[in-house]
Design a protein around this motif. Structure first.
Motif, PDB file in Angstrom:
ATOM      1  N   ASN A 258       3.850   5.641  -0.993  1.00 32.84           N
ATOM      2  CA  ASN A 258       4.307   4.360  -1.548  1.00 32.84           C
ATOM      3  C   ASN A 258       4.471   3.311  -0.456  1.00 32.84           C
ATOM      4  OD1 ASN A 258       5.325   2.997  -4.079  1.00 32.84           O
ATOM      5  ND2 ASN A 258       7.122   2.736  -2.780  1.00 32.84           N
ATOM      6  N   GLN A 259       4.969   3.731   0.701  1.00 29.39           N
ATOM      7  CA  GLN A 259       5.101   2.798   1.822  1.00 29.39           C
ATOM      8  C   GLN A 259       3.731   2.328   2.300  1.00 29.39           C
ATOM      9  OE1 GLN A 259       7.439   5.116   4.557  1.00 29.39           O
ATOM     10  NE2 GLN A 259       9.320   4.890   3.346  1.00 29.39           N
ATOM     11  N   ALA A 260       2.756   3.236   2.307  1.00 26.48           N
ATOM     12  CA  ALA A 260       1.385   2.839   2.661  1.00 26.48           C
ATOM     13  C   ALA A 260       0.844   1.833   1.657  1.00 26.48           C
ATOM     14  CB  ALA A 260       0.473   4.064   2.725  1.00 26.48           C
ATOM     15  N   LEU A 261       1.108   2.065   0.369  1.00 24.34           N
ATOM     16  CA  LEU A 261       0.646   1.142  -0.673  1.00 24.34           C
ATOM     17  C   LEU A 261       1.283  -0.228  -0.510  1.00 24.34           C
ATOM     18  CD1 LEU A 261      -0.975   0.666  -3.254  1.00 24.34           C
ATOM     19  CD2 LEU A 261       0.914   1.669  -4.552  1.00 24.34           C
ATOM     20  N   ALA A 262       2.553  -0.264  -0.151  1.00 25.82           N
ATOM     21  CA  ALA A 262       3.256  -1.539   0.029  1.00 25.82           C
ATOM     22  C   ALA A 262       2.814  -2.272   1.286  1.00 25.82           C
ATOM     23  CB  ALA A 262       4.768  -1.284   0.081  1.00 25.82           C
ATOM     24  N   ARG A 263       2.544  -1.514   2.341  1.00 21.45           N
ATOM     25  CA  ARG A 263       2.281  -2.122   3.647  1.00 21.45           C
ATOM     26  C   ARG A 263       0.812  -2.445   3.882  1.00 21.45           C
ATOM     27  NH1 ARG A 263       3.787   2.104   6.391  1.00 21.45           N
ATOM     28  NH2 ARG A 263       1.646   2.906   6.499  1.00 21.45           N
ATOM     29  N   ASP A 264      -0.092  -1.532   3.508  1.00 23.12           N
ATOM     30  CA  ASP A 264      -1.471  -1.597   3.967  1.00 23.12           C
ATOM     31  C   ASP A 264      -2.479  -2.110   2.944  1.00 23.12           C
ATOM     32  OD1 ASP A 264      -0.519  -0.472   6.336  1.00 23.12           O
ATOM     33  OD2 ASP A 264      -0.920   1.577   5.640  1.00 23.12           O
ATOM     34  N   TYR A 265      -2.180  -1.978   1.662  1.00 22.55           N
ATOM     35  CA  TYR A 265      -3.189  -2.269   0.649  1.00 22.55           C
ATOM     36  C   TYR A 265      -3.206  -3.702   0.126  1.00 22.55           C
ATOM     37  CZ  TYR A 265      -4.465   2.651   0.623  1.00 22.55           C
ATOM     38  OH  TYR A 265      -4.903   3.899   0.996  1.00 22.55           O
ATOM     39  N   PRO A 266      -2.077  -4.439   0.136  1.00 17.97           N
ATOM     40  CA  PRO A 266      -2.147  -5.810  -0.388  1.00 17.97           C
ATOM     41  C   PRO A 266      -3.199  -6.676   0.285  1.00 17.97           C
ATOM     42  CG  PRO A 266       0.141  -5.123  -0.255  1.00 17.97           C
ATOM     43  CD  PRO A 266      -0.672  -4.040   0.407  1.00 17.97           C
ATOM     44  N   ALA A 267      -3.415  -6.502   1.585  1.00 18.12           N
ATOM     45  CA  ALA A 267      -4.434  -7.300   2.277  1.00 18.12           C
ATOM     46  C   ALA A 267      -5.827  -7.006   1.729  1.00 18.12           C
ATOM     47  CB  ALA A 267      -4.390  -7.017   3.779  1.00 18.12           C
ATOM     48  N   LEU A 268      -6.041  -5.771   1.286  1.00 12.82           N
ATOM     49  CA  LEU A 268      -7.333  -5.429   0.688  1.00 12.82           C
ATOM     50  C   LEU A 268      -7.439  -6.023  -0.712  1.00 12.82           C
ATOM     51  CD1 LEU A 268      -9.973  -3.846   1.109  1.00 12.82           C
ATOM     52  CD2 LEU A 268      -8.836  -1.865   0.062  1.00 12.82           C
ATOM     53  N   TRP A 269      -6.365  -5.927  -1.494  1.00 11.51           N
ATOM     54  CA  TRP A 269      -6.382  -6.508  -2.846  1.00 11.51           C
ATOM     55  C   TRP A 269      -6.647  -8.007  -2.796  1.00 11.51           C
ATOM     56  CZ3 TRP A 269      -6.949  -1.927  -3.449  1.00 11.51           C
ATOM     57  CH2 TRP A 269      -6.017  -0.927  -3.693  1.00 11.51           C
ATOM     58  N   GLN A 270      -6.114  -8.670  -1.783  1.00  6.03           N
ATOM     59  CA  GLN A 270      -6.263 -10.129  -1.694  1.00  6.03           C
ATOM     60  C   GLN A 270      -7.704 -10.553  -1.431  1.00  6.03           C
ATOM     61  OE1 GLN A 270      -3.415 -11.289   1.298  1.00  6.03           O
ATOM     62  NE2 GLN A 270      -1.666 -10.627   0.056  1.00  6.03           N
TER      63      GLN A 270
END
Length: 275
Positions: A183-195
């Motif tokens: 969950n911490q990886a999802l919060a920290r690392d993935y938003p930049a990819l979604w954007q």
């Protein structure tokens, strides 16, 4: 008995929907649009992505697909995570098991209209193919269709992680370390990819209960296509799906409000609504 299909009965989505997805992406204003198609396992996202690419090519555009599954970490990289962080991280799928620098490098090349090679992951071998076997794209792309089972999904609140969700979490993650790390990886690392996605379409199943059956049909189809290789048994598949359940349920709860378009499906993957 081998499932003959795991996509909509018409072996694809309606042409009108495919046209709408393509037009939506091309209307985003991006120089090289990235259309994200998100959908839980077995929902038909790969089929829709392939149809959009085929329609784009029929219009004279150079288009390609990329799956988030194709940028899984290699087995040796996951083995390292399993040793250093948690044993459950040997299994591909959850947030934290993707090579995000590779994903960003690919998207950088697409945006710069540079030649590139598309990685591919062999699910039966549980390993990324060697780079020499990646598909080489020598011409710049006009459109990339990016598909994946949890594209656009935000992280959960930490409080929601306290109780185990299924047998896998109760038996293999009793202290919650694995699910908190993911969950911490999802919060920290993935938003930049979604954007980096210009449009997000979500294929919405009726609920999570259909996913094990859909994924089993998908597994049978993969094994039928390569009968000389072995895949997962039904019990192995049922446990494998549990690795995805928490984030899948989070996707179901959040993506309808996040996605640009939501395509609701019934248990047979027929469209019941589009909004």
């Amino acid at each position: 008995m081998v499932a003959t299909a795991y996509m909509p009965k018409a072996k694809g989505f309606p042409d009108t929907l495919v046209e709408q997805a393509l037009d939506d992406a091309l209307g985003s204003g991006a120089a090289v649009p990235v259309l994200a198609i998100s959908g839980l396992q077995g929902s038909g996202k790969s089929t829709l992505a392939a149809q959009v690419v085929a329609r784009a090519r029929a219009r004279g555009l150079n288009a390609a697909t990329l799956s988030i599954d194709d940028v899984y970490l290699t087995r040796s990289q996951r083995q390292r995570l399993a040793r250093q962080i948690h044993p459950l991280l040997i299994t591909r799928g959850p947030p934290g098991t993707h090579d995000l620098p590779l994903a960003h490098a690919l998207l950088d090349a697409v945006a710069a209209r540079q030649p590139l090679s598309m990685p591919r992951f062999d699910k039966l071998a549980d390993e990324r193919l060697p780079e020499a076997q990646w598909a080489r794209l020598s011409q710049p792309l006009d459109l990339l269709v990016f598909e994946g089972w949890f594209l656009g999904t935000p992280a959960q609140d930490e409080a929601a992680l306290q109780r185990p969700l299924n047998a896998l979490e109760r038996e293999g993650d009793s202290d919650g370390r694995w699910r908190h790390w993911c969950n911490q990886a999802l919060a920290r690392d993935y938003p930049a990819l979604w954007q980096r996605c210009d449009r997000l379409w979500f294929l919405q199943p009726p609920d999570f209960s259909v996913v094990p059956r859909w994924r089993w049909q998908q597994e049978q189809a993969m094994q039928a296509a390569q009968p000389d290789r072995s895949g997962m048994s039904r019990p192995q598949l049922e446990r494998f799906v549990q690795y995805f359940e928490r984030v899948s349920r989070q996707a179901l709860a959040t993506l309808p409000a996040v996605a640009d378009r939501v395509i609701a499906l019934d248990a047979q993957r027929q469209i019941t609504a589009a909004r």
